[in-house]
Write a protein that holds these residues in place. Structure first.
Motif, PDB file in Angstrom:
ATOM      1  N   TYR A 371      46.786  37.147  35.399  1.00  0.00           N
ATOM      2  CA  TYR A 371      45.928  37.487  34.261  1.00  0.00           C
ATOM      3  C   TYR A 371      46.794  38.234  33.236  1.00  0.00           C
ATOM      4  O   TYR A 371      46.797  39.466  33.178  1.00  0.00           O
ATOM      5  CB  TYR A 371      44.756  38.357  34.698  1.00  0.00           C
ATOM      6  N   PRO A 372      47.585  37.508  32.445  1.00  0.00           N
ATOM      7  CA  PRO A 372      48.592  38.148  31.592  1.00  0.00           C
ATOM      8  C   PRO A 372      47.979  39.121  30.597  1.00  0.00           C
ATOM      9  O   PRO A 372      46.881  38.910  30.078  1.00  0.00           O
ATOM     10  CB  PRO A 372      49.269  36.959  30.890  1.00  0.00           C
ATOM     11  N   ARG A 373      48.734  40.157  30.348  1.00  0.00           N
ATOM     12  CA  ARG A 373      48.287  41.231  29.448  1.00  0.00           C
ATOM     13  C   ARG A 373      48.571  40.829  28.005  1.00  0.00           C
ATOM     14  O   ARG A 373      49.495  41.331  27.358  1.00  0.00           O
ATOM     15  CB  ARG A 373      49.003  42.529  29.826  1.00  0.00           C
ATOM     16  N   ASN A 374      47.734  39.922  27.479  1.00  0.00           N
ATOM     17  CA  ASN A 374      47.873  39.481  26.099  1.00  0.00           C
ATOM     18  C   ASN A 374      46.874  40.159  25.169  1.00  0.00           C
ATOM     19  O   ASN A 374      46.915  39.971  23.953  1.00  0.00           O
ATOM     20  CB  ASN A 374      47.714  37.962  26.002  1.00  0.00           C
ATOM     21  N   ASP A 375      45.959  40.897  25.737  1.00  0.00           N
ATOM     22  CA  ASP A 375      45.039  41.759  24.993  1.00  0.00           C
ATOM     23  C   ASP A 375      44.547  42.803  25.983  1.00  0.00           C
ATOM     24  O   ASP A 375      45.032  42.868  27.124  1.00  0.00           O
ATOM     25  CB  ASP A 375      43.882  40.951  24.375  1.00  0.00           C
ATOM     26  N   ASP A 376      43.576  43.618  25.593  1.00  0.00           N
ATOM     27  CA  ASP A 376      43.170  44.712  26.480  1.00  0.00           C
ATOM     28  C   ASP A 376      42.052  44.329  27.447  1.00  0.00           C
ATOM     29  O   ASP A 376      41.423  45.197  28.050  1.00  0.00           O
ATOM     30  CB  ASP A 376      42.785  45.954  25.670  1.00  0.00           C
ATOM     31  N   HIS A 377      41.815  43.032  27.634  1.00  0.00           N
ATOM     32  CA  HIS A 377      40.771  42.583  28.563  1.00  0.00           C
ATOM     33  C   HIS A 377      41.301  42.254  29.950  1.00  0.00           C
ATOM     34  O   HIS A 377      40.512  42.028  30.871  1.00  0.00           O
ATOM     35  CB  HIS A 377      40.059  41.339  28.006  1.00  0.00           C
ATOM     36  N   ALA A 378      42.611  42.187  30.125  1.00  0.00           N
ATOM     37  CA  ALA A 378      43.142  41.705  31.401  1.00  0.00           C
ATOM     38  C   ALA A 378      44.470  42.379  31.730  1.00  0.00           C
ATOM     39  O   ALA A 378      45.162  42.909  30.857  1.00  0.00           O
ATOM     40  CB  ALA A 378      43.346  40.187  31.345  1.00  0.00           C
ATOM     41  N   GLY A 379      44.802  42.343  33.026  1.00  0.00           N
ATOM     42  CA  GLY A 379      46.140  42.690  33.476  1.00  0.00           C
ATOM     43  C   GLY A 379      46.362  44.109  33.944  1.00  0.00           C
ATOM     44  O   GLY A 379      47.306  44.363  34.713  1.00  0.00           O
ATOM     45  N   LEU A 380      45.555  45.067  33.500  1.00  0.00           N
ATOM     46  CA  LEU A 380      45.795  46.446  33.926  1.00  0.00           C
ATOM     47  C   LEU A 380      45.703  46.547  35.444  1.00  0.00           C
ATOM     48  O   LEU A 380      44.715  46.119  36.051  1.00  0.00           O
ATOM     49  CB  LEU A 380      44.768  47.398  33.298  1.00  0.00           C
ATOM     50  N   GLY A 381      46.696  47.126  36.049  1.00  0.00           N
ATOM     51  CA  GLY A 381      46.769  47.240  37.503  1.00  0.00           C
ATOM     52  C   GLY A 381      47.834  46.349  38.110  1.00  0.00           C
ATOM     53  O   GLY A 381      48.292  46.609  39.225  1.00  0.00           O
ATOM     54  N   ASP A 382      48.230  45.303  37.385  1.00  0.00           N
ATOM     55  CA  ASP A 382      49.230  44.350  37.891  1.00  0.00           C
ATOM     56  C   ASP A 382      50.577  44.635  37.224  1.00  0.00           C
ATOM     57  O   ASP A 382      50.927  44.037  36.199  1.00  0.00           O
ATOM     58  CB  ASP A 382      48.784  42.909  37.604  1.00  0.00           C
ATOM     59  N   TRP A 383      51.342  45.539  37.821  1.00  0.00           N
ATOM     60  CA  TRP A 383      52.505  46.097  37.142  1.00  0.00           C
ATOM     61  C   TRP A 383      53.801  45.353  37.469  1.00  0.00           C
ATOM     62  O   TRP A 383      54.825  45.951  37.761  1.00  0.00           O
ATOM     63  CB  TRP A 383      52.623  47.580  37.470  1.00  0.00           C
ATOM     64  N   GLN A 384      53.746  44.027  37.411  1.00  0.00           N
ATOM     65  CA  GLN A 384      54.973  43.245  37.480  1.00  0.00           C
ATOM     66  C   GLN A 384      55.231  42.648  36.092  1.00  0.00           C
ATOM     67  O   GLN A 384      54.306  42.368  35.335  1.00  0.00           O
ATOM     68  CB  GLN A 384      54.869  42.140  38.529  1.00  0.00           C
ATOM     69  N   LYS A 420      39.498  42.014  35.301  1.00  0.00           N
ATOM     70  CA  LYS A 420      40.253  40.764  35.316  1.00  0.00           C
ATOM     71  C   LYS A 420      41.702  41.085  35.667  1.00  0.00           C
ATOM     72  O   LYS A 420      42.583  41.197  34.826  1.00  0.00           O
ATOM     73  CB  LYS A 420      40.164  40.090  33.948  1.00  0.00           C
ATOM     74  N   SER A 421      41.957  41.283  36.961  1.00  0.00           N
ATOM     75  CA  SER A 421      43.296  41.612  37.450  1.00  0.00           C
ATOM     76  C   SER A 421      43.374  41.281  38.930  1.00  0.00           C
ATOM     77  O   SER A 421      42.357  41.233  39.643  1.00  0.00           O
ATOM     78  CB  SER A 421      43.607  43.099  37.238  1.00  0.00           C
ATOM     79  N   GLU A 422      44.585  41.065  39.412  1.00  0.00           N
ATOM     80  CA  GLU A 422      44.784  40.832  40.839  1.00  0.00           C
ATOM     81  C   GLU A 422      44.475  42.087  41.648  1.00  0.00           C
ATOM     82  O   GLU A 422      43.961  41.992  42.764  1.00  0.00           O
ATOM     83  CB  GLU A 422      46.222  40.388  41.086  1.00  0.00           C
ATOM     84  N   LEU A 423      44.783  43.244  41.094  1.00  0.00           N
ATOM     85  CA  LEU A 423      44.505  44.486  41.819  1.00  0.00           C
ATOM     86  C   LEU A 423      43.016  44.633  42.089  1.00  0.00           C
ATOM     87  O   LEU A 423      42.611  45.001  43.202  1.00  0.00           O
ATOM     88  CB  LEU A 423      45.017  45.693  41.015  1.00  0.00           C
ATOM     89  N   TYR A 424      42.202  44.338  41.092  1.00  0.00           N
ATOM     90  CA  TYR A 424      40.745  44.442  41.269  1.00  0.00           C
ATOM     91  C   TYR A 424      40.270  43.456  42.339  1.00  0.00           C
ATOM     92  O   TYR A 424      39.402  43.788  43.158  1.00  0.00           O
ATOM     93  CB  TYR A 424      40.050  44.162  39.939  1.00  0.00           C
ATOM     94  N   GLU A 425      40.848  42.259  42.335  1.00  0.00           N
ATOM     95  CA  GLU A 425      40.438  41.256  43.318  1.00  0.00           C
ATOM     96  C   GLU A 425      40.834  41.662  44.742  1.00  0.00           C
ATOM     97  O   GLU A 425      40.062  41.464  45.687  1.00  0.00           O
ATOM     98  CB  GLU A 425      41.080  39.905  42.972  1.00  0.00           C
ATOM     99  N   LYS A 426      42.022  42.245  44.897  1.00  0.00           N
ATOM    100  CA  LYS A 426      42.522  42.590  46.222  1.00  0.00           C
ATOM    101  C   LYS A 426      41.934  43.896  46.750  1.00  0.00           C
ATOM    102  O   LYS A 426      41.747  44.055  47.964  1.00  0.00           O
ATOM    103  CB  LYS A 426      44.050  42.704  46.186  1.00  0.00           C
ATOM    104  N   HIS A 427      41.677  44.844  45.883  1.00  0.00           N
ATOM    105  CA  HIS A 427      41.242  46.173  46.318  1.00  0.00           C
ATOM    106  C   HIS A 427      40.035  46.663  45.516  1.00  0.00           C
ATOM    107  O   HIS A 427      40.108  47.679  44.807  1.00  0.00           O
ATOM    108  CB  HIS A 427      42.387  47.174  46.170  1.00  0.00           C
TER     109      HIS A 427
END
Length: 734
Positions: A371-384, A420-427
C-alpha cells in the motif's frame, strides 16, 4: 483550704507548662524554605503536622521572618486549616479542590496527610533536591513531595511519589504533581489556545472565584487545542519589563489538567498534573506512582525576565543538547510532497550543497510497497523503502549526500498506522480502537498501542533499523499527527490505566533510543506544535512550532513560544507560504533554528544569492541567537513593528530582527525602539545585514552609540513599506 507546699509547686509547674504550650507555638513548628537566587517558597509544619505554604514570592533577607507573614493577613477564617496545604488531600477536612483523592483498600475515601520528615540534598552548585515525607495517621499510606530547585535560574520542578502498604489495592482518583498557594490582590491568567496552523493564540483574563481549568483529553498531540503552559500575573497584568508573574508548565506529553481555584479567602490555589479523566489508577501495595514534574518560575520584573530564566534553565538542564549545535537543512516536503523519486531527490541533495545548508531532510512518502505511501491514506506502519520511488533504498541517498558534503535526515511517524497498511492487517490488536464501535480517523490514521511492550519494540526497531542500515543517518523528524479516538487497548486488562500506560510506553521507547543514539538530533513534530513540552523535549533537540510557515503568522506564533522555550529549540523554515519576499521569509526563520523548504532550482538568481549570503550571516550569528539572552522589544500585537533582539552574555554582540506587521497606510517605525540587555557604559556600532542584492542600507553603520543611549533613547531600524524586514547586527566598538 490550705494547700501543701508540694501541691502548690505541682500546680505552678502545670500552669507554667500550659502557658508555654499556648504562647510558644513556634517551638512546635518546622519551617522549610525552598530558596533560589531571587525567590522563595516557604513551607511550615505546625503542631498538628499539617504542612502548609506560608510564603511564595520574592525572598526575604531574613529567613526568620517567614513565620511572621501569615499574621499580616486578616482574611476570612480557614475552617479546615488546609486552604494553603502543600498537597491537599480529599475526604477529611478539605473543602476545596484536592491534589490527591483516593479510595483505600477497605473502601474508605478519606485521606489525611501529615508531615513526617524532610531531607535536602545538594546535587550541584546550582541544584538542590528537597524531599518531604507525608503520611496518613490512620492508613499505611504516604506521599513524598520532591522539589528540585535551580538556584541561578529561579526555576523549581515539583513532583510527587505516592505509595502504600495497605492489605489490598488503593485506587487513585486524582494525583497532582504540585499544589501551589498564592496571595495577592488579584490574579490575571495568560493562557493559550489554538488549532492546526493557529498555535499559541494568547488570551488574558482576570480570574474570578471558582475554578478555571486548563486541560487536554486528546491522548496524543495533547497540546493541539490548549497547551499546558500559562502565566499568572499578580496584583495587575504584567508587561515585558514590569510586574509580578509566575510561569507554569507541566512536563508531560499526554492528558494534563491544571486547576486554578480562587478560594473564598481570595487566595489562588494551583493544582497541576496528569488529567485524571477516565483514569482512576489501581495502586498495588509496595508500588510507587510517580507524577511528572510541574515546573514554575517567578519574576518581579515582568515577563521578559521570567522567560530568560526559563530559557536559560532549558538550555542548561532540560532540552537535549541545549548548549550545543544544530543543523541547518533543506526539506523536500513543500518542494515535492509525496511525488518524488531518486532523480528528484538527487537534484535536491545537490541543491542542498548549492544553497549552503548542512543537511537534506527527506520527508513523508518514502516507504510502503503493498500500500504505497503516495498520499496520507495508506502506508503508515510499513517502514520499508518504497521500491518504485527508491529502488536503491535510503542507503544510496545517504551515500550520495555524504559524497556531496551534506548530511541526510529522514521523517518518520512510528506511533501511527493507516488502516490501509500491512501492519494493520497483520496486527489489528496493536491498534487503539474500541472493538464494537466504528473506527474514526484523524488524518486518515489511527494510533498504535504503546501500552503494549511488543508495540514499543516495534517503534524502537523502526528507528534502530534505519540507523543500523544507515550509520551515517544524521537526523530524525518524529511526527505525530493523530489524536486518540475510541480509546481501548487490547493489551491492557484495566482500561482505566490506558492513558497513563500509553505515555509510559512512549517515554520508555524514547529513553531506549537515547540510550543507544544519545547524540542524534531529532525534531519533535506533531502536525505542528501539538506535542511541545519539556517532558518530550528532554529527548529531542528541537520542535516544530506550526505547519503554518507564513512568515507574518510565524512572527506571532514564534513570539508566544519564546516566552517558554529557547530559540535554539524552535525549528523555523523558509517556505512559499505567504506573500512576503524571500528576504522577509528568511529573516523570520533566522530567529531560531534555520531551515528551508523551497525549490532551490526555481529561485530567481538574486533570491538564491540572498539566501546563500543570509546563511553565511546566520552561521556567524547563530551562537548569539541560540545561546544568547532574548529580549522582546516591540510586540506585534500592540505595534505596527515587531522587534526581537538577542544579546550575548558578554554584552558585546547582538542581533535585532525588525518587521513591519501592519499594512495600514504610511505605517513605519515612527519612533526609536529601545534596546535591552546592553552595557550602558559600552560603545556600540549598528549595521544592517541580510540586504537583498542590489539594495543599499539607509542606516549609517559608522555612528557610535553608547549602550545607555540605545537603551534609554533607542534606535530606529527605519522599517517601512519598502523596508518591511530589517536585520541589525550590533557589535561593541573598541
Amino acid at each position: 483550704m490550705k494547700l501543701s507546699t508540694n501541691t502548690i509547686k505541682r500546680l505552678v509547674s502545670v500552669a507554667v507548662l500550659l502557658v508555654a504550650q499556648q504562647s510558644s507555638p513556634l517551638s512546635a513548628q518546622t519551617i522549610i524554605p525552598i530558596q533560589t537566587q531571587n525567590n522563595a517558597l516557604v513551607l511550615e509544619a505546625g503542631k498538628n503536622k499539617d504542612l502548609n505554604i506560608i510564603f511564595f514570592g520574592k525572598k526575604l533577607n531574613d529567613i526568620n521572618e517567614y513565620p511572621l507573614v501569615s499574621g499580616m493577613y486578616k482574611q476570612t477564617e480557614d475552617y479546615t486549616q488546609l486552604l494553603n496545604s502543600v498537597y491537599t488531600p480529599s475526604g477529611s477536612r478539605n473543602l476545596v479542590e484536592p491534589a490527591l483523592s483516593v479510595t483505600h483498600s477497605d473502601g474508605n475515601n478519606s485521606l489525611d496527610l501529615r508531615y513526617v520528615s524532610h531531607k535536602e540534598t545538594k546535587i550541584g552548585d546550582d541544584i538542590s533536591l528537597l524531599s518531604i515525607v507525608l503520611k496518613d495517621p490512620v492508613y499505611d499510606f504516604q506521599v513524598i513531595l520532591y522539589y528540585k530547585s535551580y538556584y541561578k535560574e529561579d526555576v523549581v520542578e515539583q513532583w510527587s511519589e505516592i505509595r502504600h502498604e495497605e492489605k489490598g489495592d488503593v485506587t487513585l482518583h486524582k494525583y497532582a504533581s504540585a499544589n501551589l498557594h498564592l496571595k495577592a490582590k488579584s490574579y490575571w491568567l495568560n493562557q493559550y489556545h489554538g488549532d492546526w496552523a493557529k498555535e499559541m493564540q494568547p488570551e488574558e483574563s482576570k480570574l474570578t472565584h471558582g475554578i478555571k481549568t486548563l486541560d487536554s483529553k486528546l491522548g496524543t498531540r495533547a497540546n493541539l487545542f490548549q497547551p499546558s503552559v500559562f502565566m499568572i500575573s499578580m496584583d495587575s497584568p504584567a508587561n515585558e519589563d514590569e510586574g509580578n508573574v509566575l510561569y507554569g508548565a507541566l512536563e508531560y506529553s499526554g492528558n494534563f489538567k491544571i486547576d486554578l481555584e480562587l478560594d473564598y479567602q481570595d487566595n489562588l490555589r494551583i493544582v497541576a498534573g496528569i488529567n485524571n479523566y477516565a483514569s482512576p489508577y489501581t495502586l498495588k501495595a509496595g508500588e510507587a506512582f510517580t507524577t511528572p514534574a510541574f515546573l514554575y518560575t517567578f519574576s518581579t520584573e515582568g515577563k521578559g525576565a521570567a522567560s530568560r530564566k526559563l530559557q536559560s534553565w532549558a538550555r542548561n538542564y532540560k532540552l537535549l543538547d541545549g548548549k550545543g549545535n544544530r543543523l541547518t537543512l533543506l526539506n523536500n516536503w513543500e518542494a515535492t510532497y509525496f511525488d518524488f523519486n531518486e532523480s528528484k531527490l538527487s537534484d535536491l541533495i545537490r541543491d542542498t550543497k548549492k544553497l549552503g545548508v548542512d543537511m537534506f531532510l527527506l520527508d513523508d512518502g518514502w516507504f510502503a510497497n503493498k500500500y504505497p505511501r503516495n498520499d496520507d491514506h495508506a502506508g503508515l506502519g510499513d517502514w520499508q523503502e518504497n521500491q518504485k520511488k527508491l529502488p536503491n533504498g535510503i542507503g544510496s541517498l545517504v551515500k550520495e549526500a555524504d559524497a556531496k558534503g551534506v548530511k541526510f535526515g529522514i521523517w518518520i511517524e512510528p506511533e501511527m498506522v493507516n488502516p490501509k497498511s500491512e501492519l494493520y492487517e497483520k496486527h489489528p490488536d496493536w491498534v487503539l480502537k474500541q472493538p464494537n464501535r466504528d473506527e474514526h480517523y484523524f488524518r486518515n490514521q489511527l494510533v498504535l498501542d504503546l501500552a503494549n511492550p511488543k508495540v514499543q519494540d516495534f517503534v524502537f526497531d523502526v528507528v534502530d533499523d534505519l540507523f543500523t542500515k544507515n550509520p551515517k543517518l544524521a537526523y530524525i523528524k518524529w511526527d505525530c499527527n493523530a489524536v486518540i479516538y475510541n480509546a481501548h487497548s487490547a493489551y491492557l486488562k484495566n482500561q482505566s490505566h490506558f492513558y497513563i500506560e500509553y505515555m509510559r510506553g512512549l517515554y520508555s521507547v524514547l529513553k531506549r533510543i537515547r540510550t543507544k543514539y544519545p547524540n542524534t538530533p531529532m525534531m519533535l513534530c506533531s502536525g505542528g506544535g501539538g506535542r511541545v513540552d519539556y517532558g518530550a523535549l528532554q529527548y529531542f533537540t528541537e520542535f516544530w512550532p506550526s505547519d503554518n510557515t507564513d512568515p507574518l503568522e510565524r512572527i506571532f506564533i514564534q513570539w508566544e513560544y519564546s516566552y517558554f522555550y529557547p530559540a535554539i529549540s524552535s525549528s523555523n523554515h523558509v517556505t512559499d507560504w505567504g506573500k512576503q519576499p524571500i528576504k522577509f521569509r528568511t529573516d523570520v526563520a533566522m530567529m531560531g533554528k534555520l531551515g528551508f523548504d523551497i525549490v532551490v532550482s526555481k529561485l530567481p538568481e538574486n533570491d538564491l544569492k540572498f539566501c546563500q549570503q543570509a546563511i553565511k550571516n546566520y552561521n556567524v550569528l547563530k551562537d548569539i541567537i541560540w545561546h544568547g539572552n532574548q529580549y522582546r522589544l516591540s510586540n506585534p500585537r500592540e505595534n505596527s513593528v515587531a522587534s526581537m533582539a538577542y544579546v550575548n552574555e558578554a554584552k558585546t554582540s547582538g542581533v535585532i530582527f525588525n518587521y513591519l506587521v501592519s499594512n495600514r497606510y504610511a505605517e513605519n517605525s515612527k519612533t526609536p525602539i529601545r534596546l535591552k540587555g546592553l552595557d550602558p557604559a559600552k560603545k556600540y556600532r549598528v549595521r544592517e545585514i541580510n540586504l537583498y542584492p542590489g539594495t543599499k542600507s539607509s542606516i549609517n553603520s559608522e555612528t557610535i552609540f553608547s549602550g545607555n543611549f540605545l537603551m534609554d533613547v533607542g534606535f530606529n531600524p527605519q522599517v517601512n513599506s519598502t523596508r518591511t524586514s530589517v536585520v541589525l547586527q550590533l557589535e561593541e566598538a573598541k
